[in-house]
Design an enzyme around this catalytic site. Sequence first.
Site, PDB file in Angstrom:
ATOM      1  CG  PHE A 166      56.376  -4.985   8.154  1.00  7.73           C
ATOM      2  CD1 PHE A 166      57.815  -4.664   8.092  1.00  7.73           C
ATOM      3  CD2 PHE A 166      55.500  -4.721   7.564  1.00  7.73           C
ATOM      4  CE1 PHE A 166      57.863  -4.831   6.685  1.00  7.73           C
ATOM      5  CE2 PHE A 166      55.687  -4.707   6.622  1.00  7.73           C
ATOM      6  CZ  PHE A 166      57.061  -4.449   5.772  1.00  7.73           C
ATOM      7  CB  THR A 208      54.606 -13.629   5.866  1.00  2.92           C
ATOM      8  OG1 THR A 208      54.113 -13.206   7.160  1.00  2.92           O
ATOM      9  CG2 THR A 208      54.539 -14.937   6.121  1.00  2.92           C
ATOM     10  CG  HIS A 226      59.340   2.272   0.955  1.00  4.79           C
ATOM     11  ND1 HIS A 226      58.027   2.713   2.410  1.00  4.79           N
ATOM     12  CD2 HIS A 226      60.088   1.786   1.466  1.00  4.79           C
ATOM     13  CE1 HIS A 226      58.092   1.429   2.772  1.00  4.79           C
ATOM     14  NE2 HIS A 226      59.446   0.706   2.576  1.00  4.79           N
ATOM     15  CE  LYS A 250      61.339  -6.828   2.741  1.00  2.20           C
ATOM     16  NZ  LYS A 250      62.617  -6.784   2.622  1.00  2.20           N
ATOM     17  CG  ASP A 293      68.083  -3.679   0.971  1.00  2.00           C
ATOM     18  OD1 ASP A 293      67.994  -4.308   1.766  1.00  2.00           O
ATOM     19  OD2 ASP A 293      69.533  -2.909   0.852  1.00  2.00           O
ATOM     20  CB  THR A 303      61.051 -11.577   0.740  1.00  2.00           C
ATOM     21  OG1 THR A 303      60.635 -11.597   2.334  1.00  2.00           O
ATOM     22  CG2 THR A 303      60.260 -11.526  -0.143  1.00  2.00           C
ATOM     23  CG  ASN A 304      60.550 -17.181   2.788  1.00  2.00           C
ATOM     24  OD1 ASN A 304      60.342 -17.773   2.445  1.00  2.00           O
ATOM     25  ND2 ASN A 304      62.335 -17.864   3.557  1.00  2.00           N
TER      26      ASN A 304
END
Length: 193
Positions: A147, A10, A175, A12, A68, A7-8
């Site tokens: 977010f 931020t 989660h 997460k 995901d 990922t990118n």
Amino acid sequence: MELVFATNNTHKLEEVQAIVGDIFTIKSLADIGCSDDIPETGVTFEENAKQKTDYLFRKYSLDCFGDDSGLEIDALNKEPGVYSARYSGSRDMEKNIDLVLAKLGDNPSRTARFRTVISLFLNKQQHFFEGVIEGDIIPERRGAGGFGYDPIFIPQGYDRTFAEMTAEEKNQISHRAIAVGKLAAFLKEDNVD
């Protein structure tokens, strides 16, 4: 130990690093020079998470994990599900939230859950970890933090949305926190020398 997170995003990256602390160092796609748009063409969270780790391992031969996540709303047949990030046809989360609220309308059934599946590719073996938090969708946005769909999701047992919680509060129950906690426990107990 270093692992690449596919990922990118931020938000997460910050969430996951806060959850795992110093158990391992997380590198983003940018950290390894990957600017590819990794495909997410699966119809389940598991398939999409696996696509990310398979892609990274094939291209870079690095231990990695990908996730995901999405929102499943019972009254909408578990939509938006795997399409959560692009539910309105774009990545504009305001439009995505607007579409969810419009589709729900005055429906009194507002039960939902956030689900995360993490695929870990480590030592040429694949492992999966899942986290789920049950809750309800409220009819209007509340809160300025978080977010995604956080402003309209209240987890079970709470009276505030994820967007009204501090990052620390959310990271204890989300989660992603549940799935990352399982990942971290697996790494610490089974794989860290």
